[in-house]
Enzyme design. Structure first.
Site, short mmCIF file in Angstrom:
data_model
loop_
_atom_site.label_atom_id
_atom_site.label_comp_id
_atom_site.label_asym_id
_atom_site.label_seq_id
_atom_site.Cartn_x
_atom_site.Cartn_y
_atom_site.Cartn_z
N GLU A 1 -5.02 16.73 -9.59
CA GLU A 1 -5.58 17.14 -10.88
C GLU A 1 -7.09 17.36 -10.83
O GLU A 1 -7.85 16.84 -11.64
CB GLU A 1 -5.22 16.12 -11.96
CG GLU A 1 -5.32 16.66 -13.37
CD GLU A 1 -4.78 15.69 -14.42
OE1 GLU A 1 -5.59 15.12 -15.14
OE2 GLU A 1 -3.55 15.51 -14.48
N LYS B 1 6.09 23.28 -12.79
CA LYS B 1 5.36 22.07 -12.42
C LYS B 1 5.23 21.94 -10.91
O LYS B 1 4.16 21.54 -10.40
CB LYS B 1 6.01 20.82 -13.00
CG LYS B 1 5.19 19.57 -12.69
CD LYS B 1 5.33 18.47 -13.69
CE LYS B 1 4.29 17.39 -13.44
NZ LYS B 1 4.46 16.23 -14.35
N ASN C 1 -1.81 19.09 -19.27
CA ASN C 1 -2.15 18.15 -20.33
C ASN C 1 -2.38 18.85 -21.68
O ASN C 1 -2.95 18.25 -22.60
CB ASN C 1 -3.40 17.34 -19.95
CG ASN C 1 -3.13 16.40 -18.80
OD1 ASN C 1 -2.31 15.50 -18.89
ND2 ASN C 1 -3.81 16.61 -17.69
N HIS D 1 -1.93 16.90 -24.78
CA HIS D 1 -1.78 15.49 -24.43
C HIS D 1 -2.97 14.63 -24.86
O HIS D 1 -2.79 13.45 -25.16
CB HIS D 1 -1.54 15.34 -22.93
CG HIS D 1 -0.16 15.71 -22.51
ND1 HIS D 1 0.39 16.94 -22.77
CD2 HIS D 1 0.81 15.00 -21.85
CE1 HIS D 1 1.63 16.98 -22.29
NE2 HIS D 1 1.90 15.83 -21.72
N GLU E 1 7.98 19.10 -24.07
CA GLU E 1 7.40 19.34 -22.75
C GLU E 1 7.90 20.64 -22.15
O GLU E 1 7.19 21.31 -21.39
CB GLU E 1 7.69 18.17 -21.81
CG GLU E 1 6.99 16.87 -22.19
CD GLU E 1 5.51 16.85 -21.82
OE1 GLU E 1 4.99 17.88 -21.34
OE2 GLU E 1 4.87 15.80 -22.02
N LYS F 1 2.54 11.34 -10.54
CA LYS F 1 1.65 10.54 -11.39
C LYS F 1 2.37 9.26 -11.78
O LYS F 1 3.47 9.29 -12.33
CB LYS F 1 1.27 11.31 -12.66
CG LYS F 1 0.12 12.26 -12.51
CD LYS F 1 -0.28 12.78 -13.89
CE LYS F 1 -1.49 13.65 -13.84
NZ LYS F 1 -1.88 14.13 -15.20
N ARG G 1 -4.01 21.61 -12.42
CA ARG G 1 -3.04 20.64 -12.94
C ARG G 1 -3.45 20.08 -14.30
O ARG G 1 -2.61 19.60 -15.05
CB ARG G 1 -2.83 19.50 -11.93
CG ARG G 1 -1.69 18.58 -12.32
CD ARG G 1 -1.26 17.64 -11.22
NE ARG G 1 -0.19 16.77 -11.67
CZ ARG G 1 0.50 15.93 -10.92
NH1 ARG G 1 0.23 15.85 -9.63
NH2 ARG G 1 1.45 15.17 -11.43
N HIS H 1 6.55 9.95 -27.04
CA HIS H 1 5.55 10.73 -26.31
C HIS H 1 5.69 12.22 -26.57
O HIS H 1 4.71 12.92 -26.89
CB HIS H 1 5.66 10.44 -24.81
CG HIS H 1 4.78 11.30 -23.97
ND1 HIS H 1 3.41 11.22 -24.00
CD2 HIS H 1 5.09 12.30 -23.09
CE1 HIS H 1 2.89 12.12 -23.16
NE2 HIS H 1 3.89 12.78 -22.61
N HIS I 1 -1.90 11.56 -26.80
CA HIS I 1 -2.13 10.20 -26.32
C HIS I 1 -2.95 9.40 -27.34
O HIS I 1 -2.73 8.19 -27.51
CB HIS I 1 -2.86 10.21 -24.99
CG HIS I 1 -2.01 10.64 -23.84
ND1 HIS I 1 -2.52 10.90 -22.59
CD2 HIS I 1 -0.67 10.86 -23.74
CE1 HIS I 1 -1.54 11.26 -21.78
NE2 HIS I 1 -0.41 11.24 -22.46
N ARG J 1 0.80 -1.22 0.00
CA ARG J 1 0.00 0.00 0.00
C ARG J 1 0.84 1.28 0.00
O ARG J 1 0.37 2.34 0.38
CB ARG J 1 -0.98 0.02 1.18
CG ARG J 1 -1.98 -1.14 1.14
CD ARG J 1 -3.06 -0.95 2.21
NE ARG J 1 -4.04 -2.02 2.15
CZ ARG J 1 -3.98 -3.14 2.88
NH1 ARG J 1 -2.98 -3.30 3.73
NH2 ARG J 1 -4.91 -4.06 2.76
#
Length: 359
Positions: free
Chosen positions: A237, A227, A245, A248, A185, A143, A241, A265, A252, A121
């Protein structure tokens, strides 16, 4: 070792530092201090491990250490590899004070972080990014995820690292294509929130592509500063946040449609940012001149700015509907009102998206 720049991610007791400088992986004492417990699992890939793994293992001599080295590439970021890491931690006898170290780029960092989030956990996690993209984006912010055939990063968790060490010397061995992908980025931060940084980048393409140390250090530090601030204000997010993206959702979709075997990417994000800017212009949100300016900056870094041949707009749109920001199949996209002014827009019309995908 040159003096490191320090950027703090302010998350209270879970806050951590991003160290940026050359020679950080040569500091054996500093590396050992990152692993307070006995057990450590190091994840790397076949491109990075030959350069840096032995150095890291020597710094951690005396620890119960296991190293896992994967083939390189986005296709390795899957549930099968995640299961292998769980088995590796079990065979190591890793306890609650174990540390998982990611030595590599974004794929390694995402996968190692997800393993650390799930083992017992949640155990300690350290990022040692060796690509520009990981230094300025994926290694910071917690993330973690793996991909499914249906879409990217659909299985994951928020799990913050204990530290991020961005050794700029590792960029000396980074292939040019990977360097350019990371610059996409970097451009993103100027595009969404910092027009001054965007203008600085327009003057720095030759220096950054030549890997001039001062230019790289400035680009990484300013990107990480943006960031870190956004993550501190919106860790999971729920609002701001999402701006990270920008490009993205389009990107993606391209990666998924190519089964993670086409554009890198960062390259896909570059195309996605151009599409998002064009869509913003089409919707009357931003001047077309800013979209042209963005495309020119990305092109100056040698990045692609058009959808790869052979990808059907309808296929890309279907992948975009499965994006994590979508709500009940309705498109929610990060668009902009010009350089430095990104916003989240809900329920974007699919016909408008298709129009920019076919243009």
């Amino acid at each position: 070792m040159t003096p490191a720049r320090r950027v703090h991610v302010a998350l209270g007791e879970r806050g951590y530092d991003i160290l940026i400088g050359r020679g950080l992986l040569d500091d054996a004492e500093g590396l050992c201090a990152l692993v307070p417990g006995r057990h450590v699992l190091v994840l790397s890939d076949e491109n990075v491990a030959p350069h840096y793994l032995l150095k890291l293992e020597a710094a951690l001599a005396g620890k119960a250490l296991r190293a896992c080295v994967l083939p390189a590439g986005e296709r390795e970021k899957n549930l099968g590899r995640f299961a292998e890491l769980m088995s590796a931690l079990a065979s190591l006898g890793a306890s609650r004070d174990a540390t998982v170290i990611a030595l590599g780029g974004g794929v390694v960092g995402d996968l190692a972080g997800f393993a650390a989030a799930c083992w017992m956990r949640g155990v300690r996690f350290v990022q040692l990014p060796t690509t520009l993209l990981a230094m300025v984006d994926s290694a910071v912010g917690g993330k973690t995820a793996v991909d499914l055939p249906e879409g990217k990063n659909l299985v994951g968790a928020f799990h913050q690292p204990a530290a991020v060490l961005a050794d700029l010397a590792t960029l000396d061995t980074l292939p040019p294509r990977q360097l350019r992908a990371g610059l996409a980025e970097v451009v993103k931060y100027g595009a969404i929130a910092d027009a001054g940084f965007f203008a600085w980048l327009e003057t720095q393409a030759p220096a950054l592509l030549a890997r001039e140390p001062a230019a790289l250090a400035e680009a990484v530090a300013r990107s990480c500063g943006h960031k870190a601030g956004i993550v501190a204000r919106d860790e999971t997010e729920q609002g701001e946040r999402m701006l990270l993206n920008f490009g993205h959702t389009f990107g993606h979709a391209i990666e998924t449609a190519q089964a993670y075997g086409g554009l890198l990417h960062g390259e896909a994000v570059a195309v996605g940012m151009v599409l998002a800017a064009r869509l913003s212009t089409r919707l009357g949100l931003a001047p077309g001149a800013d979209a042209t300016r963005l495309q020119a900056l990305l092109s100056s870094f040698g990045l692609p700015v058009a959808v790869p041949a052979g990808l059907l707009p309808e296929t890309l749109l279907s992948h975009m509907r499965l994006d994590k920001k979508a709500i009940s199949g309705r498109l929610r996209l990060v668009l902009w009102r010009g350089v430095g002014r990104a916003e989240v827009f809900a329920d974007v019309a699919p016909d408008a998206v298709l129009a920019v995908l076919v243009s």
